[in-house]
Scaffold this motif. Structure first.
Motif, PDB file in Angstrom:
ATOM      1  N   VAL B  42     -15.116   1.625 -69.241  1.00  0.00           N
ATOM      2  CA  VAL B  42     -15.498   2.324 -68.007  1.00  0.00           C
ATOM      3  C   VAL B  42     -15.738   3.805 -68.302  1.00  0.00           C
ATOM      4  CG1 VAL B  42     -14.832   2.809 -65.633  1.00  0.00           C
ATOM      5  CG2 VAL B  42     -14.096   0.694 -66.713  1.00  0.00           C
ATOM      6  N   SER B  43     -14.885   4.373 -69.125  1.00  0.00           N
ATOM      7  CA  SER B  43     -15.033   5.804 -69.438  1.00  0.00           C
ATOM      8  C   SER B  43     -16.296   6.079 -70.217  1.00  0.00           C
ATOM      9  CB  SER B  43     -13.835   6.289 -70.237  1.00  0.00           C
ATOM     10  OG  SER B  43     -12.697   6.261 -69.422  1.00  0.00           O
ATOM     11  N   GLU B  44     -16.631   5.184 -71.113  1.00  0.00           N
ATOM     12  CA  GLU B  44     -17.870   5.361 -71.867  1.00  0.00           C
ATOM     13  C   GLU B  44     -19.072   5.337 -70.935  1.00  0.00           C
ATOM     14  OE1 GLU B  44     -16.656   3.517 -76.266  1.00  0.00           O
ATOM     15  OE2 GLU B  44     -17.341   2.177 -74.665  1.00  0.00           O
ATOM     16  N   ILE B  45     -19.048   4.417 -69.990  1.00  0.00           N
ATOM     17  CA  ILE B  45     -20.141   4.351 -69.006  1.00  0.00           C
ATOM     18  C   ILE B  45     -20.181   5.640 -68.191  1.00  0.00           C
ATOM     19  CG2 ILE B  45     -21.001   3.139 -66.970  1.00  0.00           C
ATOM     20  CD1 ILE B  45     -19.659   0.600 -68.095  1.00  0.00           C
ATOM     21  N   LYS B  46     -19.009   6.072 -67.763  1.00  0.00           N
ATOM     22  CA  LYS B  46     -18.896   7.333 -67.017  1.00  0.00           C
ATOM     23  C   LYS B  46     -19.529   8.499 -67.779  1.00  0.00           C
ATOM     24  CE  LYS B  46     -15.225  10.747 -66.147  1.00  0.00           C
ATOM     25  NZ  LYS B  46     -16.061  11.771 -66.721  1.00  0.00           N
ATOM     26  N   ASP B  47     -19.217   8.581 -69.087  1.00  0.00           N
ATOM     27  CA  ASP B  47     -19.747   9.679 -69.901  1.00  0.00           C
ATOM     28  C   ASP B  47     -21.268   9.612 -70.016  1.00  0.00           C
ATOM     29  OD1 ASP B  47     -17.221  10.619 -70.259  1.00  0.00           O
ATOM     30  OD2 ASP B  47     -16.933   9.698 -72.226  1.00  0.00           O
ATOM     31  N   ARG B  48     -21.770   8.403 -70.125  1.00  0.00           N
ATOM     32  CA  ARG B  48     -23.223   8.253 -70.293  1.00  0.00           C
ATOM     33  C   ARG B  48     -23.976   8.525 -69.006  1.00  0.00           C
ATOM     34  NH1 ARG B  48     -24.294   3.727 -74.872  1.00  0.00           N
ATOM     35  NH2 ARG B  48     -22.447   4.186 -76.121  1.00  0.00           N
ATOM     36  N   LEU B  49     -23.407   8.094 -67.902  1.00  0.00           N
ATOM     37  CA  LEU B  49     -24.117   8.268 -66.623  1.00  0.00           C
ATOM     38  C   LEU B  49     -23.760   9.594 -65.948  1.00  0.00           C
ATOM     39  CD1 LEU B  49     -24.085   4.725 -64.974  1.00  0.00           C
ATOM     40  CD2 LEU B  49     -25.455   5.613 -66.850  1.00  0.00           C
ATOM     41  N   GLU B  50     -22.705  10.215 -66.419  1.00  0.00           N
ATOM     42  CA  GLU B  50     -22.244  11.481 -65.828  1.00  0.00           C
ATOM     43  C   GLU B  50     -22.018  11.360 -64.325  1.00  0.00           C
ATOM     44  OE1 GLU B  50     -25.362  14.071 -67.386  1.00  0.00           O
ATOM     45  OE2 GLU B  50     -23.911  14.909 -68.801  1.00  0.00           O
ATOM     46  N   LEU B  51     -21.193  10.375 -63.971  1.00  0.00           N
ATOM     47  CA  LEU B  51     -20.826  10.175 -62.573  1.00  0.00           C
ATOM     48  C   LEU B  51     -19.313  10.072 -62.466  1.00  0.00           C
ATOM     49  CD1 LEU B  51     -23.515   7.488 -61.651  1.00  0.00           C
ATOM     50  CD2 LEU B  51     -23.445   9.866 -60.857  1.00  0.00           C
ATOM     51  N   LEU B  53     -15.656   8.635 -61.920  1.00  0.00           N
ATOM     52  CA  LEU B  53     -15.066   7.370 -62.334  1.00  0.00           C
ATOM     53  C   LEU B  53     -14.926   6.364 -61.196  1.00  0.00           C
ATOM     54  CD1 LEU B  53     -13.728   7.102 -65.405  1.00  0.00           C
ATOM     55  CD2 LEU B  53     -11.863   6.296 -63.985  1.00  0.00           C
ATOM     56  N   PRO B  54     -14.424   6.755 -60.036  1.00  0.00           N
ATOM     57  CA  PRO B  54     -14.297   5.758 -58.959  1.00  0.00           C
ATOM     58  C   PRO B  54     -15.632   5.132 -58.571  1.00  0.00           C
ATOM     59  CG  PRO B  54     -13.005   7.673 -58.424  1.00  0.00           C
ATOM     60  CD  PRO B  54     -13.824   8.035 -59.640  1.00  0.00           C
ATOM     61  N   ASN B  55     -16.664   5.929 -58.638  1.00  0.00           N
ATOM     62  CA  ASN B  55     -17.994   5.408 -58.331  1.00  0.00           C
ATOM     63  C   ASN B  55     -18.375   4.293 -59.318  1.00  0.00           C
ATOM     64  OD1 ASN B  55     -20.577   5.013 -57.454  1.00  0.00           O
ATOM     65  ND2 ASN B  55     -21.234   7.135 -57.645  1.00  0.00           N
ATOM     66  N   ILE B  56     -18.263   4.610 -60.606  1.00  0.00           N
ATOM     67  CA  ILE B  56     -18.534   3.620 -61.649  1.00  0.00           C
ATOM     68  C   ILE B  56     -17.684   2.367 -61.439  1.00  0.00           C
ATOM     69  CG2 ILE B  56     -18.466   3.161 -64.127  1.00  0.00           C
ATOM     70  CD1 ILE B  56     -20.350   5.357 -63.669  1.00  0.00           C
ATOM     71  N   SER B  57     -16.419   2.601 -61.210  1.00  0.00           N
ATOM     72  CA  SER B  57     -15.486   1.489 -61.088  1.00  0.00           C
ATOM     73  C   SER B  57     -15.892   0.570 -59.935  1.00  0.00           C
ATOM     74  CB  SER B  57     -14.079   2.038 -60.860  1.00  0.00           C
ATOM     75  OG  SER B  57     -13.167   0.984 -60.695  1.00  0.00           O
ATOM     76  N   GLN B  58     -16.269   1.186 -58.840  1.00  0.00           N
ATOM     77  CA  GLN B  58     -16.645   0.383 -57.686  1.00  0.00           C
ATOM     78  C   GLN B  58     -17.929  -0.414 -57.947  1.00  0.00           C
ATOM     79  OE1 GLN B  58     -17.107   2.459 -53.949  1.00  0.00           O
ATOM     80  NE2 GLN B  58     -18.023   0.616 -53.093  1.00  0.00           N
ATOM     81  N   GLN B  59     -18.885   0.240 -58.570  1.00  0.00           N
ATOM     82  CA  GLN B  59     -20.146  -0.463 -58.847  1.00  0.00           C
ATOM     83  C   GLN B  59     -19.905  -1.597 -59.830  1.00  0.00           C
ATOM     84  OE1 GLN B  59     -22.138   0.301 -56.749  1.00  0.00           O
ATOM     85  NE2 GLN B  59     -21.666   2.399 -56.206  1.00  0.00           N
ATOM     86  N   LYS B  64     -19.284  -7.371 -60.946  1.00  0.00           N
ATOM     87  CA  LYS B  64     -18.376  -8.440 -61.351  1.00  0.00           C
ATOM     88  C   LYS B  64     -18.257  -9.504 -60.260  1.00  0.00           C
ATOM     89  CE  LYS B  64     -13.893  -8.909 -63.620  1.00  0.00           C
ATOM     90  NZ  LYS B  64     -12.626  -8.206 -63.925  1.00  0.00           N
ATOM     91  N   ALA B  65     -18.172  -9.050 -59.036  1.00  0.00           N
ATOM     92  CA  ALA B  65     -18.071  -9.985 -57.910  1.00  0.00           C
ATOM     93  C   ALA B  65     -19.297 -10.891 -57.844  1.00  0.00           C
ATOM     94  CB  ALA B  65     -17.910  -9.210 -56.602  1.00  0.00           C
ATOM     95  N   ILE B  78     -10.707  -1.050 -70.692  1.00  0.00           N
ATOM     96  CA  ILE B  78     -11.317  -2.277 -70.193  1.00  0.00           C
ATOM     97  C   ILE B  78     -12.777  -2.267 -70.603  1.00  0.00           C
ATOM     98  CG2 ILE B  78     -11.919  -3.591 -68.153  1.00  0.00           C
ATOM     99  CD1 ILE B  78      -9.395  -2.565 -66.853  1.00  0.00           C
ATOM    100  N   TYR B  79     -13.141  -3.259 -71.360  1.00  0.00           N
ATOM    101  CA  TYR B  79     -14.516  -3.361 -71.844  1.00  0.00           C
ATOM    102  C   TYR B  79     -15.338  -4.244 -70.922  1.00  0.00           C
ATOM    103  CZ  TYR B  79     -13.341  -1.105 -76.250  1.00  0.00           C
ATOM    104  OH  TYR B  79     -12.970  -0.192 -77.206  1.00  0.00           O
TER     105      TYR B  79
END
Lengths: 110, 110
Positions: B42-51, B53-59, B64-65, B78-79
Motif C-alpha cells: 500500500v505504501s509503495e502505491i501511495k508513493d507512486r501515486l502521491e496520494l 494513504l486512507p484514500n489508497i486503502s479505500q480504493q 478487492k470487494a 500488505i502486498y
DNA sequence: CATATACTTGCATAGTTGCGCAATTGTTGT
DNA sequence: ACAACAATTGCGCAACTATGCAAGTATATG
C-alpha cells in the motif's frame, strides 16, 4: 518521465474512468446490447427493455455525451446506433472475467 | 427466451455494471496500472501515486470487494496484486477507443 | 512495555446519480 | 389549427460516492 507526458497520462486515466462510468449502469449496458445488431429508435428500445421512456432517453443522452452512440433523425423517429464496435469488446471481456471467476470458484469447491 | 435465462442475463448485466463502476474512478485505474508489472505494498502505491494513504486503502478495498485485486500479508506489509490480467485488456481497449475517436476527429478537421 | 510503522475504519459533508412524474418540444397527418 | 405520437427536459427526492481527517488495529523493534 517528462512532465507533459505525465499530464497526458493523467488525462487518459481520467478519460478511461469517464468511459467506465458511462458503462456502469445496467440500463445503459442493456441499451448497448440491443444496439449490437441494428440501429433502433428510442421507442423500440423502450419496448425491448420495458422501461419508462424518459429513463431510456436520459441514459441515451449519457451514452451520447460520452460519444458511445450517435443518433440520426428520420421523420418522427430518432435512430440510435453504436459508434464503435470496440465497445462490445469491452462488454465481452467483462463477461470473460466473470466466467473465469466462476470457474475458479468451481475449482475451489472441488 | 425462457424466463430463467432472461433472469441470468439481467444478473450478468448487473455484474458488468458493477465491474465498470469499480473501474470508474481515476485513482483505481492508476492503482491497477501500477499493478500491471508487479505486486506492491500500500505504501509503495501511495508513493507512486502521491496520494493520502486512507484514500489508497479505500480504493484498494473497493477493488478487492469486486475481486479485481487480492492481498497477501508479509510481516508488516500488505502486498496487493491483480487477480486477472484480462482487466488490463479492458484498460487497453478503452485506450484504443479514445485513439479511434481522436483519429476520427483529425480526419474531420482535414 | 513503549514506540514506530503500515494499514484500515469511521465519520462528516459536499457533491453526484438514478429515476419517476409532469410539462415541453418537434413532427406528421387530418 | 388541432390531435396524436416521438422524444427530451426539468424537477425533486432518495440513495450513493468521494475524500479529508481523526481514531483505531496490528506488527515489528528498541
Amino acid at each position: 518521465m517528462p512532465k507533459n507526458q505525465l499530464k497526458q497520462r493523467v488525462k487518459l486515466t481520467q478519460l478511461k474512468a469517464e468511459l467506465f462510468r458511462a458503462l456502469s449502469n445496467p440500463v445503459r449496458i442493456r441499451i448497448l446490447d440491443e444496439l449490437r445488431i441494428e440501429e433502433l429508435t428510442v421507442s423500440e428500445i423502450k419496448d425491448r427493455l420495458e422501461l419508462e421512456l424518459p429513463n431510456i432517453s436520459q441514459q441515451l443522452s449519457v451514452l451520447k455525451a460520452n460519444n458511445l452512440v450517435c443518433s440520426r433523425k428520420q421523420g418522427v423517429n430518432i435512430y440510435y446506433s453504436c459508434v464503435d464496435t470496440r465497445l462490445f469488446k469491452l462488454l465481452d471481456v467483462a463477461k470473460e472475467i466473470f466466467q473465469a471467476q466462476l470457474s475458479d470458484l468451481q475449482k475451489t469447491l472441488k
